[in-house]
Design a protein around this motif. Structure first.
Motif, short mmCIF file in Angstrom:
data_model
loop_
_atom_site.label_atom_id
_atom_site.label_comp_id
_atom_site.label_asym_id
_atom_site.label_seq_id
_atom_site.Cartn_x
_atom_site.Cartn_y
_atom_site.Cartn_z
N LEU A 92 1.19 -1.26 0.19
CA LEU A 92 0.08 -0.01 0.08
C LEU A 92 1.05 1.16 -0.06
O LEU A 92 1.28 1.49 0.93
CB LEU A 92 -0.85 0.14 1.69
N ILE A 93 1.08 2.11 -0.75
CA ILE A 93 1.73 3.23 -1.01
C ILE A 93 1.08 4.29 -1.00
O ILE A 93 -0.07 4.33 -2.03
CB ILE A 93 2.48 2.90 -3.09
N LEU A 94 1.57 4.87 -0.09
CA LEU A 94 0.11 6.44 0.23
C LEU A 94 0.70 7.69 -1.02
O LEU A 94 1.83 7.82 -0.21
CB LEU A 94 0.97 6.51 1.40
N CYS A 95 0.62 7.90 -1.77
CA CYS A 95 0.52 9.38 -2.80
C CYS A 95 -0.48 10.43 -2.31
O CYS A 95 -1.12 10.31 -3.69
CB CYS A 95 0.74 9.18 -4.13
N VAL A 96 -0.44 10.94 -1.02
CA VAL A 96 -1.45 11.66 -0.82
C VAL A 96 -1.15 13.35 -0.90
O VAL A 96 0.36 13.25 -0.65
CB VAL A 96 -2.78 11.29 0.20
N PRO A 97 -1.86 14.35 -0.67
CA PRO A 97 -0.79 16.11 -0.81
C PRO A 97 -1.21 16.16 0.60
O PRO A 97 -1.66 15.26 1.69
CB PRO A 97 -2.38 16.40 -1.08
N THR A 98 0.09 16.32 1.76
CA THR A 98 0.71 17.05 2.94
C THR A 98 0.14 18.85 2.76
O THR A 98 1.73 19.13 2.62
CB THR A 98 1.62 16.70 3.45
N PRO A 99 -0.37 19.47 2.84
CA PRO A 99 -0.48 20.69 2.64
C PRO A 99 -0.11 22.22 3.73
O PRO A 99 -0.17 20.88 5.03
CB PRO A 99 -1.69 21.28 2.63
N LEU A 100 -0.54 23.48 3.52
CA LEU A 100 -0.16 23.52 5.17
C LEU A 100 -1.99 24.08 5.42
O LEU A 100 -2.45 24.69 4.69
CB LEU A 100 0.60 24.90 5.40
N ASN A 101 -1.53 24.19 7.27
CA ASN A 101 -3.02 25.30 6.73
C ASN A 101 -3.16 26.48 6.87
O ASN A 101 -1.77 27.18 6.36
CB ASN A 101 -3.82 24.43 8.31
N PRO A 106 1.51 21.85 9.47
CA PRO A 106 1.73 20.95 8.74
C PRO A 106 -0.19 20.45 8.90
O PRO A 106 -0.79 20.32 9.54
CB PRO A 106 2.50 19.84 9.71
N ASP A 107 -1.02 19.68 7.88
CA ASP A 107 -2.15 19.16 7.71
C ASP A 107 -1.91 18.20 6.62
O ASP A 107 -1.92 17.54 5.90
CB ASP A 107 -2.78 20.27 6.79
N LEU A 108 -1.94 17.29 8.49
CA LEU A 108 -1.72 15.59 7.79
C LEU A 108 -2.87 15.14 7.75
O LEU A 108 -3.25 14.19 7.43
CB LEU A 108 -1.32 15.11 9.02
N SER A 109 -4.31 15.39 7.30
CA SER A 109 -5.32 15.19 7.93
C SER A 109 -5.51 14.00 6.43
O SER A 109 -6.38 13.63 6.54
CB SER A 109 -6.64 15.87 7.54
N PHE A 110 -4.95 14.04 5.52
CA PHE A 110 -5.23 13.48 4.16
C PHE A 110 -4.52 12.15 4.86
O PHE A 110 -5.38 11.12 4.27
CB PHE A 110 -4.58 14.23 2.62
N VAL A 111 -3.38 12.71 4.78
CA VAL A 111 -2.30 10.89 5.46
C VAL A 111 -2.83 10.41 6.23
O VAL A 111 -3.73 9.40 5.85
CB VAL A 111 -1.51 11.73 5.92
N ILE A 112 -3.48 11.12 7.64
CA ILE A 112 -4.06 9.74 8.32
C ILE A 112 -5.52 9.73 8.20
O ILE A 112 -5.56 8.88 8.82
CB ILE A 112 -4.33 11.27 10.03
N VAL A 115 -5.05 6.30 6.38
CA VAL A 115 -4.73 5.57 6.62
C VAL A 115 -5.58 4.96 7.73
O VAL A 115 -5.93 3.36 7.76
CB VAL A 115 -3.46 5.85 7.75
N GLU A 116 -6.42 5.61 8.10
CA GLU A 116 -7.73 5.25 8.96
C GLU A 116 -8.65 4.42 8.34
O GLU A 116 -9.66 3.52 8.57
CB GLU A 116 -8.14 6.15 9.75
N LEU A 143 1.85 6.35 11.35
CA LEU A 143 1.17 5.74 10.88
C LEU A 143 1.57 4.19 11.89
O LEU A 143 0.62 3.54 12.05
CB LEU A 143 1.95 5.80 9.30
N GLY A 144 3.02 4.40 12.73
CA GLY A 144 2.99 3.39 13.14
C GLY A 144 2.01 2.53 14.12
O GLY A 144 1.99 1.75 14.34
N PRO A 145 2.18 3.60 15.30
CA PRO A 145 0.90 3.50 16.48
C PRO A 145 -0.31 3.05 15.84
O PRO A 145 -0.97 2.04 16.23
CB PRO A 145 0.91 4.85 17.39
N ARG A 146 -1.05 2.95 14.41
CA ARG A 146 -1.86 3.54 13.59
C ARG A 146 -2.02 1.96 13.21
O ARG A 146 -3.20 1.05 13.59
CB ARG A 146 -2.67 4.19 13.07
N LEU A 147 -0.72 1.28 12.77
CA LEU A 147 -0.74 -0.12 12.70
C LEU A 147 -1.07 -1.23 13.87
O LEU A 147 -1.28 -1.97 13.22
CB LEU A 147 0.53 -0.36 12.13
N GLU A 148 -0.27 -0.58 14.69
CA GLU A 148 -0.46 -1.77 16.16
C GLU A 148 -1.82 -1.51 16.56
O GLU A 148 -1.83 -2.69 17.03
CB GLU A 148 0.60 -0.85 16.54
#
Length: 435
Positions: A92-101, A106-112, A115-116, A143-148
């Motif tokens: 699973l290769i994640l290629c999503v935006p990481t803009p600024l608010n 950092p706005d990690l909402s696309f990544v988070i 992943v969720e 990412l790590g803790p969410r996988l766990e």
């Protein structure tokens, strides 16, 4: 057989299914590349219209031909909005935006959110790779803790890597597979899986000791560009005051075979990476009590460039006894860089808004962008103006903002009443003002 051994085997014999999450400027070329070498590729995206187009074999991006998408489809590539199909993918290769608010954080909402959306469907024996630019620690801390929470053991039953994207749209000298790729793993076993994943499709994969080192590598690359562009933009202003052509100076300096890299000035920074990514480190560095002065200074200089260009345009109009208010201005090029259709963070749009705010009637011409697209923060109800001798003569000023090769510069030069050139494309003259 362990999950580690089995996954390595499937990656090496190309029986693994590759999941690409986010099918934009980064994800789509990667999906095409994996399909080219014989993997089955499953692309995930939340945009139904994008998925439908790709499944019809249609490209979404100008520099990627429809034939390349159709060839990937013929090889088994499929796009879907159904994250319930996550278990079908081995990678699973994640290629999503990481803009600024709006606070430039950092706005990690696309990544988070991505992943969720994946985690409830994940199984043992998969590898997750994040490619989005972000601050050091994101992969390990977010990412790590969410996988766990899924009960997965990183390095044993699941594998986690960070491998930042390196794309240069419009650059014919490099393709996805010829650009070396950095990869860091959460554990040594994760790194081994990451190297196997990318080693099949990238000519040279460069291992680093951790995901954090890989994350900082990507930031350094983009900070290097942002700081050097800031420097050359400042030099442009100095040279202009001294009545020296900065482009002549850069070309001369570039003949030095060592110790100098030519960067070109412009009307501001554009694209998803350079205006945004350095501030990821600025934000994270505060946690360590470090003030990133170079990054912030370069940001200030680059952010001020649109105002500098507007000032030059205003002065040129004033010399011709015209005000910006009520004048007709044609902006040439609204993509963030030449020969692409990507408008993310384009300084051209800032220039258009500033001109509109000053009372100008603003139009644009861009052979790569026929209609001004919907944007979150900018709105213009405009279509690209075809360049003819009559259309050019009808404007009080033509502002060259993005120097596409497809523009007919002879036509522009012969017919425009006044040209303000922010890219150093045209020789100076009585009707050409450098900005």
């Amino acid at each position: 057989m362990s999950h580690h051994t089995e996954l390595l085997s499937r990656l090496h014999d190309r029986s693994a299914v590759i999941g690409i999450v986010g099918l934009g400027y980064v994800g789509l070329p990667l999906a095409i590349r994996f399909a080219e070498v014989g993997y089955r590729v499953l692309g995930f995206d939340i945009a139904e219209d994008k998925v439908a187009k790709l499944n019809r074999g249609e490209s979404l991006i100008e520099h990627i031909p429809h034939a390349a998408v159709q060839a990937a489809r013929d090889a088994g590539f499929e796009a879907t909005t159904d994250f319930g199909r996550t278990p079908q993918a081995d990678a699973l290769i994640l290629c999503v935006p990481t803009p600024l608010n709006k606070y430039r954080e950092p706005d990690l909402s696309f990544v988070i959110n991505t992943v969720e959306s994946l985690i409830p469907h994940m199984r043992e024996g998969q590898v997750m790779s994040l490619e989005s630019t972000t601050y050091p620690g994101t992969t390990d801390e977010e990412l790590g803790p969410r996988l766990e929470t899924r009960g997965l053991v990183i390095g044993e039953t699941t594998f986690l890597v960070y491998s930042p994207e390196r794309e240069d749209p419009g650059n014919a000298n490099f393709t996805t597979h010829t650009i070396p790729k950095v990869c860091g793993g959460a554990t040594p076993a994760c790194l081994e899986v990451g190297m196997a994943l990318y080693g099949q499709v990238i000519d040279r994969v460069v291992p680093v000791s951790s995901t954090r080192a890989a994350e900082l590598t990507k930031l350094l690359e983009n900070i290097h560009r942002a700081v050097n562009i800031g420097l050359v933009n400042e030099m442009k202003i100095v040279a202009d005051r001294m009545d020296i052509d900065i482009h002549e100076v850069i070309a001369a300096a570039a003949t030095k075979p060592f110790g100098f890299v030519a960067y070109q000035p412009g009307p501001g920074l554009g694209g998803h990476c350079i205006p945004i990514d350095p501030f990821y480190l600025t934000w994270k560095a505060r946690e360590y009590g470090v003030h990133t002065r170079f990054i912030e200074l370069a940001g200030e200089i680059n952010s001020a460039m649109p105002d500098y260009v507007i000032g030059k345009l205003s002065g040129a109009m004033n010399d011709r006894q015209k005000s910006i208010k009520g004048s007709r201005v044609l902006v040439l090029g609204i993509a963030y860089k030449k020969n692409v259709d990507d408008m993310r963070e384009s300084p051209s749009v800032i220039l258009m808004e500033k001109l509109r705010d000053l009372g100008a009637h603003v139009d644009y011409s861009d052979p790569h962008i026929p209609t001004f697209p919907p944007m979150r923060e900018h709105k213009f109800d405009l279509d690209s103006v075809p360049l003819t001798s009559d259309s050019l003569k009808s404007y009080d000023c033509v502002l060259l903002a993005t120097d596409h090769d497809r523009f007919d510069y002879d036509l522009i030069r012969e017919n425009a009443v006044l040209i303000v050139d922010s890219r150093g494309k045209l020789a100076a003259g009585k009707d050409v003002v450098k900005a």
